[in-house]
Design an enzyme around this catalytic site. Structure first.
Site, PDB file in Angstrom:
ATOM      1  N   ASP A  74     -12.668  34.840 -72.823  1.00  0.00           N
ATOM      2  CA  ASP A  74     -12.944  36.245 -73.139  1.00  0.00           C
ATOM      3  C   ASP A  74     -11.843  37.145 -72.596  1.00  0.00           C
ATOM      4  OD1 ASP A  74     -15.214  35.826 -74.571  1.00  0.00           O
ATOM      5  OD2 ASP A  74     -16.594  36.215 -72.927  1.00  0.00           O
ATOM      6  N   ASP A 112     -21.824  30.155 -79.949  1.00  0.00           N
ATOM      7  CA  ASP A 112     -21.649  30.556 -78.550  1.00  0.00           C
ATOM      8  C   ASP A 112     -22.678  29.847 -77.658  1.00  0.00           C
ATOM      9  OD1 ASP A 112     -20.681  32.011 -76.393  1.00  0.00           O
ATOM     10  OD2 ASP A 112     -20.863  33.961 -77.375  1.00  0.00           O
TER      11      ASP A 112
END
Ligand code: DGJ
Length: 712
Positions: A511, A447
């Site tokens: 997301d 990430d």
């Protein structure tokens, strides 16, 4: 070089690139559909656009592969560089042009300012995709400050009038925008220090009204994960150029004697209709960019993030792992929250040690539980980041990118490490590889949750060094962890580009798992990148980012457009949902291998409310078409969807693969026959007349399957 005009050509399967040298620097005379074998330089130059009105220049110098002011080019030059304010202008001349297989290397030299340039142009024959990159070498005794070096400059045909780009924000990536090409410069400059949500490094230029099926189009992409500029510029001569390259911060690229800099690759292809270029880009990525493991069967992920967030505890995880296995997951990914001090998002980044207050026996019990179900184990990292509240930062505050005298603004309570520092990359390498070896980790979700602002080493800018240091670190980790799969995630889809994907091979697209919003996010992604690398998960009934409530069928159908997985708390599914989800899981498992190599089509529809796309296998034996109603249809009859990519001569059985006919029935006074009973017809009719759609209420989706009829 001789003063006689010379010509070089590269041929693909259906395209030709023609490079002509008739001025100081070669030009790309033709880039497009294949030309006859015997095209001579004389026949090309006879058609050269040489006419010029009074009042401009005395000599015509067409747009070259390295435009410069010395050829009286008055728009963005390929190079903007100087030596302490002197030697701002250059006159590069061709030294040599060499062809080796599909690669053309053009060497240019400026004896006066002592600069050497190499332009490397490659045509990948089986995909018809070309790449261009430029190398600059400083051969002088003094420093050369490079402000701009184009990876490549493409001449754009004058009838190209529209420019389509993709932009977004956290949770809404890859939205499509279109503008006219007109006089002046379109400059898409990304200063986020990562590929970014804001601007994708991909662009489509084309003739008026180009669409999926028609129009003359050029696809281009800059394979780079940092600051960049994409420039489209039209002059009053109506010449149009397309340029892209790294956007340097002031003083970021200073070359000493003998030093050199290489640009990332500019990737491009010219075709008819966007689908043709999309399919070429997918072929190119599959054959030349993505890691080998992306060709293997793509497992179903279950990710812990939206089920647990930071509320990790062993018992909760055991039950989540069991439930995920029960609905068919094949790889369990333990997301953020497992390491030292990481009880919320304001501490711990950098402290890559298992938090024994949460996991007293380390991660082994979790890994064992995952393996008992025959699943693979994946772990989340955010290696380039550090929280000020961490042991790492307290010990090494100087490891974070910063500018002396200015406070670096925090984002998500974190700072960015200077990965180009050897001690930083050594620390990350040691931590990550130790954990990978200790737990035999199969997969890392890598990430990166903030922009690089004030990206300095105290004094000098470091933003352009960061992506290169990242690629080196990824390659180093992979060299000692063979078989490890890494995903590129950056607050969802803020690092999606062909450079990081050489090492990573899967992206967490967004997301936002609301299937309606995700449909347009995925549509933008899939225009350039192939479906099998697109992480696409079934989320909760109420989407966490939007609050929208959708049916499980819609969530599953949209997730089936990519690498299928779950981002939900499988423990809380009711028994009927488990059965439904198992159907889609089985459907994915039975079809994923051909889907990973399928030809992808985006299909324009009669209604802006409906997004449609399809995948057809290489033999044209089977195809899946995904149709999503993002909002209510204005018409009371939805009409037919004309399918794409089938064999016109073949008979296909058409059926509803999604099991939601009962959900659609209350909205259909009359349901199309094929939704309830399979029908068989030819590919020709399915493509010309199309499949009659059922009435689809807002937020519904259907998955249509076409299967070659077996001869009895
Ligand atoms: C951002 C990612 O996109 C999410 O999927 C999740 O991994 C969080 N970071 C964790 O902090």
């Amino acid at each position: 070089m001789s003063t006689q005009p010379a010509i070089w050509r590269l041929d693909g399967t259906s395209t030709t690139l023609m490079v002509v040298q008739d001025h100081d620097v070669p030009r790309l005379f033709w880039s497009g559909s294949q030309l006859a074998e015997d095209v001579s330089v004389e026949s090309l130059l006879a058609l050269d656009d040489t006419a010029l009105a009074f009042g401009t220049r005395d000599k015509v110098t067409p747009l070259s592969l390295f435009p410069q002011a010395s050829s009286s080019y008055v728009a963005s030059p390929a190079l903007s560089a100087h030596r302490s304010g002197k030697q701002f202008a250059h006159r590069l001349n061709t030294q040599s042009v060499d062809v080796e297989g599909q690669v053309l290397t053009i060497t240019l030299v400026d004896k006066n300012t002592e600069i050497k340039i190499e332009i490397i142009l490659t045509l990948h024959a089986e995909s018809d995709v070309a790449t261009m990159a430029t190398r600059l070498i400083n051969t002088a005794e003094t420093d050369l400050t490079v402000d701009w070096l184009a990876a490549g400059t493409l001449p754009v045909p004058r009838h190209f009038r529209e420019c389509q780009t993709q932009h977004g924000r956290w949770g809404l990536e890859n939205q499509t925008y279109r503008r006219d090409i007109t006089l002046g410069r379109i400059d898409i400059s990304n200063l986020h220090g990562r590929t970014s949500h804001e601007h994708s490094p991909s662009m489509v230029l084309g003739s008026t009204g180009f669409c999926e099926d028609s129009g003359d189009v050029i696809f281009s992409h800059l394979a780079w994960s940092g600051n960049f500029s994409l420039r489209v510029e039209q002059l009053s001569t109506n010449e149009i150029s397309l340029q892209c390259g790294v956007h340097y911060l002031p003083g970021e690229c200073i070359l000493k004697t003998g030093e050199e800099v290489s640009t990332p690759a500019m990737v491009f292809s010219r075709g008819q209709g966007m689908n043709q270029c999309t399919q070429r880009f997918h072929r190119y990525m599959r054959s030349s960019v993505l890691p080998e493991w992306t060709r293997n069967t793509r497992p179903i992920h279950a990710n812990s993030w939206e089920a647990l967030y930071f509320n990790h505890d062993e018992e909760a995880l055991f039950s989540l792992i069991d439930a995920a296995a029960g609905v068919g997951a094949e790889r369990f990914v333990l997301d953020d929250g497992w390491f030292l001090h990481r009880r919320t998002d304001n501490a711990g980044l950098g402290d890559w040690y298992v938090d024994e207050t949460v996991y007293p026996n380390g991660l082994q019990p979790i890994v064992d539980r995952v393996r008992q179900h025959g699943m693979q184990f994946g772990l989340w990292f955010e290696p380039e980041m550090v929280n000020p509240d961490s042991d790492l930062y307290r010990a090494h505050p100087d490891w974070a990118l910063h500018v002396n005298g200015i406070d670096t603004p925090l984002a998500r309570n974190q700072l960015v490490l200077d990965v180009s520092k050897e001690e930083v990359s050594d620390y990350l390498f040691e931590r990550i590889t130790s954990l990978v070896h200790e737990y035999a980790i199969d997969y890392i979700k890598w990430d990166q949750n903030r922009d690089l602002v004030l990206a300095g080493d105290g004094n000098s800018a470091q933003a352009a060094e960061q992506p290169k240091a990242l690629y080196r670190l990824l390659a180093r980790i992979l060299s000692v962890c063979p078989g490890l799969e890494i995903e590129s995630c950056a607050s969802g889809g803020a690092r999606i580009d062909m450079a990081v994907l050489e090492h990573t091979g899967r992206v967490w697209t967004s997301d936002n798992i609301d299937p309606i919003e995700r449909s347009s996010i995925q549509q933008g992604f899939l225009r350039f990148m192939p479906p099998e690398i697109m992480g696409a998960h079934v989320g909760h009934k109420t989407a966490h980012l939007t609050g929208r409530v959708t049916s499980l069928h819609t969530r599953a159908i949209v997730a089936l457009q990519g690498q299928f997985g779950f981002e939900l708390d499988a423990r809380r599914l009711d028994p009927q949902d488990v059965i439904t989800l198992q159907h889609y899981t089985q459907l994915y498992k039975a079809n994923r291998d051909w889907l990973s190599n399928a030809t992808y089509w985006q299909i324009p529809t009669d209604s802006p409310a409906i997004l449609a796309s399809g995948n057809v296998d290489a033999e044209k034996d089977k195809a899946f078409f995904s149709i999503v109603a993002c909002s209510n249809l204005k018409a009371s009859k939805p009409g037919n969807l004309r399918l794409r990519g089938l064999d016109p001569a073949m008979n296909y059985t058409v059926k509803l693969e999604s099991i939601n006919v009962a959900d659609l029935a209350p909205f259909n006074a009359i349901m199309p026959h094929w939704c309830e009973n399979e029908v068989t017809t030819t590919g020709d009719l399915l493509m010309k007349i199309g499949v009659p759609l059922p009435v689809m209420p807002p937020q519904s989706a259907v998955l249509v399957g076409c299967h070659k009829e077996l001869v009895q």
